[in-house]
Write an enzyme that holds these catalytic residues in place. Structure first.
Site, short mmCIF file in Angstrom:
data_model
loop_
_atom_site.label_atom_id
_atom_site.label_comp_id
_atom_site.label_asym_id
_atom_site.label_seq_id
_atom_site.Cartn_x
_atom_site.Cartn_y
_atom_site.Cartn_z
CB SER A 104 -4.95 0.46 -12.36
OG SER A 104 -6.02 -0.06 -13.12
N GLY A 105 -4.39 -2.89 -12.50
CA GLY A 105 -4.00 -4.00 -13.37
C GLY A 105 -3.01 -4.95 -12.75
CB THR A 109 -10.18 -7.12 -8.37
OG1 THR A 109 -10.21 -5.69 -8.34
CG2 THR A 109 -11.59 -7.65 -8.28
CG ASN A 156 -7.51 -4.36 -14.57
OD1 ASN A 156 -7.82 -5.43 -15.07
ND2 ASN A 156 -7.55 -4.16 -13.26
CB SER A 159 -9.91 -1.24 -13.80
OG SER A 159 -9.41 -0.28 -12.90
CB SER A 160 -11.57 -1.98 -8.33
OG SER A 160 -11.63 -3.37 -8.21
N GLY A 383 -5.38 1.21 -7.24
CA GLY A 383 -3.94 1.40 -7.15
C GLY A 383 -3.52 2.75 -7.68
CD GLU A 385 -6.45 4.85 -11.57
OE1 GLU A 385 -6.87 6.01 -11.81
OE2 GLU A 385 -7.17 3.85 -11.59
#
Length: 963
Positions: A104-105, A109, A156, A159-160, A383, A385
């Site tokens: 994540s981050g 995306t 993020n 973040s998705s 991603g 985590e």
């Protein structure tokens, strides 16, 4: 080319490192990041480092630089791998996919958006409207899904919080014709609870900050997110502009105004639910304030009483089929409210995705008519985590990443080595970690963690998260990648009866078991489903199709959340496995979101768990390209004189060897059992360049041959047409002659020599001949006319030509006497006097003949008229006074007259135009014996015939003189 980047930027491909060690890998990655080079290759894999700043490398010029180019012609870029996937799809009709992975981050995306933008930019060069519409929907769907599926986390800002896989369908021209979006595991728990410093989904804040005052008032909302329990954490400066962008995107995609309104009504309902409070009087639970119930009822188009009952009571069916209503406790009411809010948002998000799919999916596609429908898939999924508190959602997300890592191992590492062994290619075996053991720990039937969770959810009685943890400790005690405080009593980083730890490929993650069972059950009372199904609005009804079942019909227990997620991930992996994969591995350089800070330890950890070092070793030891001999030969045979157009060698392998030897690549290839292996992309690039150079020549040659074939066929056809036309024309000529012969067979015996007969219409080929024949026939008739009558005939012909049918009656049917003043019948008293005067004038003026003479009435400019005599000779025109023995009143040369004007009626008005004097206007008199006699035509004919014969005589004189 990529290698042409200066050494100050490091190696653009990790395969080019001097030594494959973690130290050199990290040194090269850090150098490129610091120099602003965020992309680096590992063969065809792109390693992307999040720059945390805007970079000027995504404009139209950059797109054009990478369009149609080979992977190593330009510096590493997302556009290069996007173009490679597109070319593989278009050239070989091969389904491809681009897998974007990372924690994540790390920038997944943004990477997916740039890939979509590039594909949209390079397709549909003819700007077909239907293709542009599909492209717009695909691009705008990103904006909508980001608003409803992304949120700000501590790692993020965008973040998705769901996984997205998009298939883009292409026709045989390589233009997008549709697509399909799959979404995975929306983090719906975020709707009702967020960790400190994080936000709810963007859509809530965009509505509250960007919605108009009228909209918010109609939804019973205020424009301050802090007022609402679910959104009191944080805000953003761009929520207003984002809201406008989302509204525009929804309209472009094809959502109706009613659907858009319904979407935001559901968001408003969720916000109002979050502020709903309950109170208990000891016996029953009530909602504080009936106004909020009425607002929710209005927004969802449901009955207020039904809303009230579904929040305070639960309808259950007893074993005997009796239906009873069971009141909630205050705690159960709060739990039901939050569950309802989460389900509302989850169903809303799922409906938005399905609605987009209904618009962009390819419909009525006929492969025979339209050609093969190929696909490029783009996977943008959460991603790996590791949080301070990792719950059920992190467990599912990390399991998904384990499956994707397994796919990467399968496709990039294991399959690579297996193929070399199968083809008999000698190479150095590379050791790598196979995470199948971790995947089995999670998903194995009867023994995996998901099976243990499902078994606990199905167990009758009071089963708590702690009991479930004890069951996992018992069944997984011997597993090397599982532990807990009970199994490791000395590990004080975990708590008894609360934590367990999985040793993932990316690192150790400690999970809190609290809430696992409730989230896995995903419990939602059937009352809420029936409530929304009975809404008067169409979208809510479509979101809750299971609400049509009555309480007695709901007997089958639905699949748990973990099982549903596992099934969807297995299906996703199967879908990716049947496509040719391209990878983008994203790395997060630091936790501070700084554009200059490079955390070595943090990045090294990501490089390790992404398996990038093993990827470099495999790529260095292996071959960049491999292809079946037949397909390689089919593509590149035109580059060798011994294989074009067809080879005469014993096998395709020998023909491929001839191509390789001719280009000097024999030291850069290896020959397998069925495939040719090329070590470096540069050799393949050289072949592609040679092929691209020859293709236009071959196309021109084929066009020449085909055009020659078409020309010869056209020539044969034209010859046949002309042969038929010639035969038909000859027939028409003969038929015309036969008809002329039949009609004019007896003309010699006819009084008018066939003048009364009508000539047949000639064919086009005889039109000139017909004119000559008619003239000859006319001469045959004319030659029988006495010479004394020829002057009259010529005058009548001249009059007919001059008047051209403008004057209906011009005396053609009577005999023309010309000299009427000398005619005793016209004027017996004065004819003798006129004859005497005309002889005197003839002797005096030496004219040779009288063209016309007649009584007339002259009209002057004062509109006064007098009787006069008119005499026209071949030299002069005379105005005579009849009452004075035809005394000459005026004489004008004939050649001074420039024209004659007459009317179209029956009057005898004539205007004689002169070049030097006033025009002469007169009215001819008809005579005493023939009062209806028309003499205008005779006057015109005499003058025109005279001038015509004069011009002809001059022409023949000049012709004689020149001779």
């Amino acid at each position: 080319m990529a290698e042409l980047e200066g050494l100050e930027f490091g190696k653009s491909d990790f395969v080019l490192l001097d030594e494959v060690t973690m130290e050199q890998f990290m040194e090269n990655l850090k150098l490129r990041f610091e120099k602003g080079r965020i992309y680096t290759y590992i063969g065809e894999v792109v390693v992307s480092v999040n720059p945390y700043r805007q970079m000027d490398i995504y404009g139209k010029d950059n797109i054009e630089a990478y369009r149609g180019r080979e992977l190593y012609e330009n510096p590493p870029h997302l556009y290069a791998v996007s173009d490679a996937a597109y070319k593989a799809m278009k050239r070989r009709a091969k389904d491809t996919c681009i897998v974007i992975s990372g924690e994540s981050g790390a920038g997944k995306t943004e990477a997916s958006k740039y890939i979509m933008q590039y594909i949209a930019a390079i397709t549909n060069p003819s700007q077909r409207a239907e293709v542009e519409s599909v492209k717009n929907v695909l691009l705008k769907s990103n904006c909508v899904l980001e608003a409803f599926g992304n949120a700000k986390t501590n790692r993020n800002d965008n973040s998705s919080r769901f996984g997205k896989y998009m298939d883009i369908n292409f026709n045989f021209n390589g233009d997008p014709t549709g697509g399909h979006i799959n979404n995975y595991l929306l983090e719906k728990s975020r709707v009702v609870h967020q960790q400190g410093g994080e936000r709810n989904f963007h859509s809530f804040y965009q509505l509250l900050r960007g919605g108009s005052d009228e909209m918010l008032q109609s939804f019973h909302l205020q424009n301050d997110p802090a007022v609402y329990v679910y959104t009191k954490e944080g805000t953003s400066n761009n929520d207003r502009s984002s809201h406008k962008a989302v509204l525009s995107a929804l309209e472009v995609i094809g959502f109706s105004k009613e659907e858009i309104t319904s979407v935001y009504q559901i968001l408003a309902t969720i916000l109002l639910l979050g502020n709903m409070q309950f109170e208990s009087d000891g016996e029953s639970v009530n909602i504080v304030g009936q106004e909020v119930v009425n607002h929710i009822s209005e927004l969802t188009a449901t009955d207020p009483e039904s809303v009230n009952k579904s929040l305070l009571y639960r309808t259950v069916a007893t074993g005997g089929g009796e239906v009873i209503e069971k009141g909630h406790t205050e705690q159960d009411a709060c739990f039901g409210r939050d569950a309802f809010a989460k389900a509302l948002y989850e169903r809303l998000f799922g409906w938005i995705v399905s609605r987009i799919n209904s618009i962009i999916e390819v419909k009525d596609y006929d492969p025979v008519l339209h050609g093969k429908n190929t696909v490029i898939g783009v996977l943008d999924i959460y991603g790996f985590e590791i949080f301070d508190n990792n719950s059920f959602e992190q467990f599912c997300i990390n399991y998904c990443n384990e499956k994707l890592q397994q796919l990467f191992i399968e496709l990039i590492l294991r399959q690579e080595q297996d193929e070399y062994q199968r083809e008999g290619i000698t190479w150095q075996h590379i050791e790598y970690f196979n995470n199948q053991i971790i995947v089995d720990l999670v998903e194995q039937a009867h023994k995996g963690i998901i099976s243990i969770l499902d078994e606990a959810c199905l167990t009758v009685g009071k089963v708590t998260d702690t009991v479930c943890l004890d069951s996992m400790d018992t069944k997984l005690a011997q597993h090397p990648h599982y532990t807990s405080r009970k199994l490791s009593p000395t590990d004080k980083s975990m708590d008894f009866q609360k934590h367990f730890r999985i040793r993932h490929y990316a690192g150790d993650v400690t999970y809190s078991v609290e809430g696992f069972l409730d989230k896995n059950k995903d419990l939602l009372f059937q009352d809420f489903k029936r409530l929304m199904y009975n809404s008067l609005h169409i979208p809510p009804l479509l979101m809750w199709p299971d609400g049509h079942l009555s309480i007695t019909e709901v007997t089958k227990r639905p699949l748990t959340a973990a099982t549903l997620f596992k099934n969807s991930i297995v299906a996703l992996v199967d879908k990716l496995a049947c496509k040719e994969p391209y990878y983008v591995r994203c790395i997060k350089p630091n936790e501070m979101k700084s554009p200059v800070l490079f955390d070595d330890a943090r990045c090294q950890h990501q490089v390790a768990y992404l398996g990038l070092l093993e990827n470099v070793r495999v790529r260095r030891a292996g071959f960049a390209y491999r292809q079946l001999y037949a397909r390689f030969l089919q593509r590149y045979k035109m580059t060798c004189e011994y294989t074009w157009p067809n080879h005469l060698m014993a096998s395709d392998r020998e023909a491929v060897e001839a191509i390789v030897i001719q280009h000097g690549f024999q030291d850069d290839v290896a020959y397998g059992q069925t495939k040719l292996f090329v070590r470096t992309p540069r050799s393949l690039f050289t072949l592609e360049q040679e092929r691209n150079h020859l293709i236009p020549i071959l196309v021109t040659f084929l066009q020449k041959v085909w055009r020659g074939t078409l020309a010869r066929a056209r020539c044969r056809r034209m010859r046949a047409i002309y042969a038929i036309m010639g035969c038909y024309k000859r027939y028409k000529v003969k038929a015309h002659f036969w008809e002329v012969e039949r009609r004019f067979a007896n003309v010699r015996t006819m009084a008018d020599y066939g003048k009364s007969l009508e000539w047949p219409t000639p064919p086009a080929a005889l039109s000139q001949f017909h004119s000559i024949t008619v003239m000859w026939w006319a001469r045959q008739i004319v030659k029988n006319i006495p010479p004394s009558d020829m002057l009259e005939v010529r005058a009548k012909v001249a009059a007919m030509t001059a008047l051209s049918g403008e004057r209906k009656d011009w005396g053609v049917s009577r005999a023309w006497e010309r000299d009427y003043l000398a005619n005793a019948r016209d004027c017996p008293q004065t004819s003798a006097s006129f004859i005497r005067i005309s002889k005197e004038l003839k002797n005096k003026d030496e004219y040779s003949q009288v063209l016309f003479s007649s009584f007339c009435r002259k009209v002057n400019r004062f509109n006064k008229s007098t009787d006069r005599g008119l005499l026209i000779t071949d030299k002069y025109i005379y105005k005579l006074e009849p009452k004075k023995q035809y005394k000459v009143l005026k004489k004008l040369p004939l050649d001074s007259f420039t024209g004659v004007s007459v009317t179209t009626g029956v009057d005898q008005m004539v205007a004689l135009h002169t070049s030097s004097q006033d025009d002469v206007l007169l009215c001819l008199q008809r005579g005493e014996l023939c009062p209806n006699q028309d003499r205008v035509g005779e006057l015109v004919g005499a003058i025109v015939d005279h001038f015509t014969r004069s011009v002809t005589e001059i022409f023949f004189f000049f012709q004689w003189f020149l001779t």
